[in-house]
Structures are given as structure tokens and as C-alpha cells.
Design an enzyme around this catalytic site. Structure first.
Site, PDB file in Angstrom:
ATOM      1  N   ASP A  80       0.877  -1.177   0.000  1.00 58.98           N
ATOM      2  CA  ASP A  80       0.000   0.000   0.000  1.00 58.98           C
ATOM      3  C   ASP A  80       0.919   1.234   0.000  1.00 58.98           C
ATOM      4  O   ASP A  80       1.475   1.588  -1.037  1.00 58.98           O
ATOM      5  CB  ASP A  80      -0.871  -0.163   1.253  1.00 58.98           C
ATOM      6  CG  ASP A  80      -2.000   0.808   1.402  1.00 58.98           C
ATOM      7  OD1 ASP A  80      -3.146   0.386   1.257  1.00 58.98           O
ATOM      8  OD2 ASP A  80      -1.741   1.974   1.710  1.00 58.98           O
TER       9      ASP A  80
ATOM     10  N   THR B  52       5.463  -0.717   5.496  1.00 59.95           N
ATOM     11  CA  THR B  52       5.754  -1.995   6.152  1.00 59.95           C
ATOM     12  C   THR B  52       6.999  -2.632   5.533  1.00 59.95           C
ATOM     13  O   THR B  52       7.935  -3.005   6.243  1.00 59.95           O
ATOM     14  CB  THR B  52       4.554  -2.966   6.001  1.00 59.95           C
ATOM     15  OG1 THR B  52       3.378  -2.308   6.465  1.00 59.95           O
ATOM     16  CG2 THR B  52       4.775  -4.243   6.785  1.00 59.95           C
ATOM     17  N   LEU B  53       7.005  -2.735   4.208  1.00 66.16           N
ATOM     18  CA  LEU B  53       8.143  -3.375   3.534  1.00 66.16           C
ATOM     19  C   LEU B  53       9.423  -2.574   3.690  1.00 66.16           C
ATOM     20  O   LEU B  53      10.498  -3.148   3.843  1.00 66.16           O
ATOM     21  CB  LEU B  53       7.857  -3.544   2.036  1.00 66.16           C
ATOM     22  CG  LEU B  53       7.189  -4.833   1.604  1.00 66.16           C
ATOM     23  CD1 LEU B  53       7.217  -4.949   0.091  1.00 66.16           C
ATOM     24  CD2 LEU B  53       7.885  -6.043   2.216  1.00 66.16           C
TER      25      LEU B  53
ATOM     26  N   LYS C  40      -0.715  -0.941  -4.764  1.00 67.61           N
ATOM     27  CA  LYS C  40      -1.528   0.248  -5.047  1.00 67.61           C
ATOM     28  C   LYS C  40      -0.589   1.413  -5.342  1.00 67.61           C
ATOM     29  O   LYS C  40      -0.211   2.154  -4.432  1.00 67.61           O
ATOM     30  CB  LYS C  40      -2.412   0.572  -3.836  1.00 67.61           C
ATOM     31  CG  LYS C  40      -3.493  -0.467  -3.545  1.00 67.61           C
ATOM     32  CD  LYS C  40      -4.260  -0.116  -2.271  1.00 67.61           C
ATOM     33  CE  LYS C  40      -5.463  -1.008  -2.065  1.00 67.61           C
ATOM     34  NZ  LYS C  40      -6.109  -0.795  -0.740  1.00 67.61           N
TER      35      LYS C  40
HETATM   36  P1  XMP Z   1       1.713  -0.448   3.792  1.00 68.84           P
HETATM   37  O1  XMP Z   1       1.056   0.890   3.739  1.00 68.84           O
HETATM   38  O2  XMP Z   1       2.682  -0.535   4.928  1.00 68.84           O
HETATM   39  O3  XMP Z   1       0.519  -1.422   4.115  1.00 68.84           O
HETATM   40  O4  XMP Z   1       2.321  -0.815   2.450  1.00 68.84           O
HETATM   41  C1  XMP Z   1       0.520  -2.732   3.769  1.00 68.84           C
HETATM   42  C2  XMP Z   1      -0.543  -3.444   4.598  1.00 68.84           C
HETATM   43  O5  XMP Z   1      -1.793  -2.725   4.584  1.00 68.84           O
HETATM   44  C3  XMP Z   1      -2.881  -3.607   4.568  1.00 68.84           C
HETATM   45  N1  XMP Z   1      -3.762  -3.258   3.429  1.00 68.84           N
HETATM   46  C4  XMP Z   1      -4.878  -3.896   3.045  1.00 68.84           C
HETATM   47  N2  XMP Z   1      -5.502  -4.966   3.545  1.00 68.84           N
HETATM   48  N3  XMP Z   1      -7.155  -4.825   1.843  1.00 68.84           N
HETATM   49  C5  XMP Z   1      -6.650  -5.439   2.939  1.00 68.84           C
HETATM   50  O6  XMP Z   1      -7.234  -6.422   3.374  1.00 68.84           O
HETATM   51  C6  XMP Z   1      -6.594  -3.734   1.279  1.00 68.84           C
HETATM   52  O7  XMP Z   1      -7.087  -3.227   0.271  1.00 68.84           O
HETATM   53  C7  XMP Z   1      -5.384  -3.244   1.911  1.00 68.84           C
HETATM   54  N4  XMP Z   1      -4.553  -2.199   1.633  1.00 68.84           N
HETATM   55  C8  XMP Z   1      -3.577  -2.243   2.576  1.00 68.84           C
HETATM   56  C9  XMP Z   1      -2.288  -4.990   4.451  1.00 68.84           C
HETATM   57  O8  XMP Z   1      -2.270  -5.567   5.748  1.00 68.84           O
HETATM   58  C10 XMP Z   1      -0.864  -4.769   3.995  1.00 68.84           C
HETATM   59  O9  XMP Z   1       0.013  -5.782   4.455  1.00 68.84           O
END
Ligand code: XMP
Ligand code: MG
Length: 184
Positions: free
Chosen positions: A111, A115-116, A139
Site C-alpha cells: 500500500d 511496512t516493507l 496500489k
Molecule cells: P503499507 O502501507 O505498509 O501497508 O504498504 C501494507 C498493509 O496494509 C494492509 N492493506 C490492506 N488490507 N485490503 C486489505 O485487506 C486492502 O485493500 C489493503 N490495503 C492495505 C495490508 O495488511 C498490507 O500488508
């Protein structure tokens, strides 16, 4: 495509519309698996799945890659409620010795990338030979980081999705297809 009843699923109070079919998912998993096999066949890599969401993708991906490897999991959380805190908590750490190893990180969805990004830094301190990042979904509209995700299954718009391991407040992980939040 015409909507049928089974194209719509309910999770708690929300409705979701079929977005990526099981068949398309499995085709992409096979393609990514073949690419990883070509790169890492001789390397005895360590796959690290990021729980909870990536449990299903990790299981499919190691079988699609079908090379000698190890499999481990970690649990990270940048989310508190519905928004990112910007700080990543490690809930289950790694005990594997990764020094000199080829590491393949497996995420369900990238997203913002927060996290990564943080996990990659934690991993670097363990001095692996290489780090390869794999995200089944990404995304790009909300991705805020500069690092490259080496293998992406599908780039999707910034809409909430469930299924194939992804959940809405715990619901929907078991679905074989991926569904997108229905706005009506
Ligand atoms: P970041 O922002 O750190 O977030 O890249 C990654 C984590 O966000 C959660 N996430 C989702 N979970 N549907 C979900 O069920 C979604 O559309 C979604 N977008 C983000 C997910 O836990 C991911 O590991
Ligand atoms: Mg996740």
C-alpha cells in the site's frame, strides 16, 4: 461481464464485487514462481511470508516456484485501527540465520510501502546475500517509497480489497478470488 449473485460477497457490513478470479490469480502466481525459480534455483533461498495476509500467497508461491528452499514467516503491523501509524511493530520476529542467504519477502499487498520499507531495513542488518520483494497486489497511487518491489502480481487502484488472504476486520481471508469494495 454480467453480475451474478456469486460475484458479490458480504463481509460484516460491507459488500464486495468480484475483481480478480482464482484462475487469473493462479496464472500470475505460476508466472512469478517461474521467474523466481529461474533466478534462485541454485541458491536454496528463504521465503519469508508476512502474516497474516500473505499466508495463502506464500503457500501457493513456494509450490509454483518448486525449488529447494526454506519457508519462514514474520508478523508485522503498521496499522492501528484503520490507518497507518507510520511505525512498524514486529509482532513475530525471525529466528532464522539469514547471513549470506538469498531472502524472498512475500507480501499480500503493498500500500504505502511503509511496512516493507522498515522490514527491508531490519533484514539488511542480518546481512543476507540478497533481498527480493514480492507483492501480489500493489496500489501505486498511494505508494510513498522509492524502493522497487521486484515482482508484482497486479497493480490495482486505491480501493479496499479482500480475499486470497486479505481481510476486512478478520473476514474474507478464505476466499479464492479477490473482491473489491462495492460502492453504490
Ligand atoms: P503499507 O502501507 O505498509 O501497508 O504498504 C501494507 C498493509 O496494509 C494492509 N492493506 C490492506 N488490507 N485490503 C486489505 O485487506 C486492502 O485493500 C489493503 N490495503 C492495505 C495490508 O495488511 C498490507 O500488508
Ligand atoms: Mg499484510
Amino acid at each position: 461481464m454480467q453480475n451474478t449473485m456469486s460475484d458479490i460477497v458480504q463481509a460484516h457490513d460491507l459488500s464486495f464485487q468480484l475483481y480478480i478470479s482464482e484462475e487469473d490469480i493462479q496464472r500470475r502466481v505460476r508466472e512469478i514462481g517461474q521467474a523466481l525459480a529461474a533466478k534462485f534455483r541454485e541458491d536454496y533461498p528463504v521465503f519469508i511470508g508476512v502474516l497474516n495476509g500473505a499466508f495463502m500467497f506464500t503457500a501457493d508461491l513456494v509450490r509454483a516456484t518448486n525449488i529447494q528452499c526454506e519457508v519462514a514467516f514474520t508478523r508485522l503491523s503498521s496499522y492501528q485501527g484503520t490507518s497507518s501509524t507510520g511505525h512498524v511493530n514486529t509482532l513475530i520476529g525471525l529466528d532464522a540465520d539469514l547471513k549470506g542467504r538469498h531472502v524472498i519477502v512475500v507480501e499480500d499487498i503493498v500500500d504505502t510501502g511503509g511496512t516493507l520499507h522498515q522490514f527491508k531495513q531490519t533484514l539488511s542488518e542480518k546481512e543476507p546475500a540478497s533481498i527480493t520483494l514480492v507483492g501480489f497486489l500493489m496500489k501505486p497511487e498511494v505508494f510513498k517509497n522509492r524502493f522497487k518491489v521486484d515482482h508484482v502480481g497486479y497493480e490495482i487502484p486505491n480501493k479496499f480489497v479482500i480475499g486470497y488472504g486479505l481481510d476486512y476486520n478478520g473476514a474474507g481471508r478464505q476466499l479464492s478470488n479477490i473482491y473489491q469494495l462495492k460502492e453504490d
